[in-house]
Design an enzyme around this catalytic site. Structure first.
Site, PDB file in Angstrom:
ATOM      1  NE  ARG A  45      -4.266   4.631   2.360  1.00  0.00           N
ATOM      2  CZ  ARG A  45      -4.684   4.022   1.295  1.00  0.00           C
ATOM      3  NH1 ARG A  45      -5.779   3.118   1.538  1.00  0.00           N
ATOM      4  NH2 ARG A  45      -4.143   4.141   0.224  1.00  0.00           N
ATOM      5  N   GLY A  46      -6.003   7.717   0.618  1.00  0.00           N
ATOM      6  CA  GLY A  46      -5.993   7.262  -0.674  1.00  0.00           C
ATOM      7  C   GLY A  46      -6.796   8.652  -1.447  1.00  0.00           C
ATOM      8  CB  ALA A  47      -5.398  10.588  -4.196  1.00  0.00           C
ATOM      9  CD  GLN A 192      -0.013   3.448   3.556  1.00  0.00           C
ATOM     10  OE1 GLN A 192       1.067   3.088   3.820  1.00  0.00           O
ATOM     11  NE2 GLN A 192      -0.226   4.848   3.633  1.00  0.00           N
ATOM     12  CG  ASP A 233      -1.321  10.292  -3.655  1.00  0.00           C
ATOM     13  OD1 ASP A 233      -0.534   9.355  -3.827  1.00  0.00           O
ATOM     14  OD2 ASP A 233      -2.226  10.205  -2.696  1.00  0.00           O
ATOM     15  CG  ASN A 243       1.840   6.736  -5.782  1.00  0.00           C
ATOM     16  OD1 ASN A 243       0.699   6.915  -5.416  1.00  0.00           O
ATOM     17  ND2 ASN A 243       2.049   5.486  -5.679  1.00  0.00           N
ATOM     18  CE  LYS A 244       1.689   6.811   0.944  1.00  0.00           C
ATOM     19  NZ  LYS A 244       1.834   8.165   2.022  1.00  0.00           N
TER      20      LYS A 244
HETATM   21  O1  MRU Z   1      -1.010   8.220   2.407  1.00  0.00           O
HETATM   22  P1  MRU Z   1      -2.085   7.499   1.520  1.00  0.00           P
HETATM   23  O2  MRU Z   1      -2.118   6.216   2.031  1.00  0.00           O
HETATM   24  O3  MRU Z   1      -3.225   8.495   1.480  1.00  0.00           O
HETATM   25  O4  MRU Z   1      -1.185   7.561   0.088  1.00  0.00           O
HETATM   26  C1  MRU Z   1      -2.103   6.657  -1.071  1.00  0.00           C
HETATM   27  C2  MRU Z   1      -1.324   6.684  -2.133  1.00  0.00           C
HETATM   28  O5  MRU Z   1      -0.357   7.119  -2.382  1.00  0.00           O
HETATM   29  C3  MRU Z   1      -2.006   5.921  -3.350  1.00  0.00           C
HETATM   30  O6  MRU Z   1      -1.150   5.317  -4.145  1.00  0.00           O
HETATM   31  C4  MRU Z   1      -3.012   6.893  -4.207  1.00  0.00           C
HETATM   32  O7  MRU Z   1      -3.385   7.943  -3.384  1.00  0.00           O
HETATM   33  C5  MRU Z   1      -3.937   6.317  -4.864  1.00  0.00           C
HETATM   34  S1  MRU Z   1      -5.258   5.363  -4.130  1.00  0.00           S
HETATM   35  C6  MRU Z   1      -6.343   5.417  -5.370  1.00  0.00           C
END
Ligand code: MRU
Length: 340
Positions: A45-47, A192, A233, A243-244
């Site tokens: 996960r994470g963009a 997370q 994201d 973002n999250k």
């Molecule tokens: O749902 P996720 O865990 O993929 O969400 C992740 C986030 O929102 C992060 O802050 C974002 O992707 C940046 S990760 C470098």
């Protein structure tokens, strides 16, 4: 620091983030269908990391093709790309990365050349992620002061190949000897912050405290936070940031109590075309239970938006791998993109 992904030539190896911090399990991916599933199930996960892994999904799709006609291979790969695009709609890096990989093989003249170009580009995207995050750290250190307490949300380290975006800034500051502390939010519903950020901060030896998401108002009002740094994201040209889920609340509270709010992300997270951001809604069960244990009564319904959008007016600065953008974002982000 932990590397989350390795390309082994015939398959991709990724760290299963759903099992952390209790178990470090590595998964081998040999088909694009497995890549689609692992992204959807949030085992990675994470963009930025989603973008990297998806790029290798395209490479795997091209290797899975058993025929000998280039045009047919292109069509097969395009179908795989559509499936990969349908995994998680909010993060921009997924789309940026898939388009880049495909474009790089546009004028190939043979199957071998087509496959080779896809693979070279996917590897380049992976290695560039490492570089980009190091640069974000270099630019970001400018806004970090001695003895500051930095609040961060979700996880931005394992959401990349290794160094991290917001966590990369924190890591750089710590490694340069700044005596900082971190407050990490647990980040319901997928935790997370509690599972991943806490694990990474512990490994790096950075002092930190964990809070539940609902404690953000308290810590800001009490003056326990000097600065917020979060990841992103998707960033629109006007500076609005997806973002999250929970980021918007943190930004509003930060503004109320005069705490600077920064976003850290690579340029590939900036979306130069869209004016709206599609928000991913995930299964209600993630809210109705916690780590597989039912917490809400049977028959209860839930809402589960995975992201929210923070208005540009709440953001002090956006730290990218090409410098820090300050308001007005339409000008500063456009300038950064022009110089890329
Ligand atoms: O749902 P996720 O865990 O993929 O969400 C992740 C986030 O929102 C992060 O802050 C974002 O992707 C940046 S990760 C470098």
């Amino acid at each position: 620091m932990v590397r989350t992904v390795f390309w082994r030539g015939e398959y991709l190896e990724v760290l299963d983030q759903s099992r952390l911090p209790h178990e470090e399990k590595w998964i081998k991916l040999r088909s694009y269908q497995e890549v689609v599933k692992i992204i959807r199930d949030m085992k990675i996960r994470g963009a930025p990391l989603i973008g990297v892994v998806a790029a290798f999904g395209v490479v795997l799709a091209s290797k899975q093709y058993e025929g000998n006609r280039l045009e047919e291979l292109r069509k097969t790969v395009l179908r795989a790309v559509e499936e990969l695009k349908n995994t998680r709609p909010t993060g921009r890096n997924l789309f940026w990365s898939l388009d880049r990989v495909l474009r790089s093989a546009d004028d190939s003249e043979s199957i071998e050349e087509y496959r080779e170009r896809l693979e070279d580009t996917a590897v380049r995207i992976m290695e560039e992620d490492v570089e980009c995050n190091r640069r974000i750290g270099e630019y970001g250190i400018e806004i970090v002061n001695e003895e500051e307490v930095i609040l961060t949300h979700c996880n931005t380290g394992l959401g990349t190949v290794d160094y991290g975006t917001a966590l990369g800034v924190i890591r750089t500051a710590w490694r340069r000897g700044l005596d900082i502390e971190v407050i990490a939010t647990e980040t319901r519903p997928k935790l997370q912050g509690a599972r991943l950020t806490a694990w990474e901060l512990k490994k790096e030896g950075i002092p930190f405290r964990l809070i539940t998401d609902s404690m953000v108002g308290y810590v800001m009002k009490e003056g326990l936070v000097d600065k917020v740094i979060v990841g992103a994201d998707r960033i629109l040209l006007n500076g609005d940031v997806a973002n999250k889920i929970g980021t918007l609340t943190i930004a509003i509270v930060a503004q109320r109590y005069g705490v600077p709010f920064y976003v850290a992300a690579p340029v590939s997270t900036i979306d130069p075309k869209s004016s709206e951001i599609p928000i991913e809604f995930r299964d209600e069960i993630e809210v109705l239970e916690c780590m597989g244990v039912r917490t809400a009564p049977e028959g209860c319904r839930a809402l589960n938006p995975a992201f929210d959008v923070t208005d540009n007016s709440l953001i002090t600065g956006i730290i990218t791998d090409r410098g820090i953008a300050y308001p007005p974002y339409l000008e500063s982000l456009q300038k950064i993109l022009r110089e890329c």
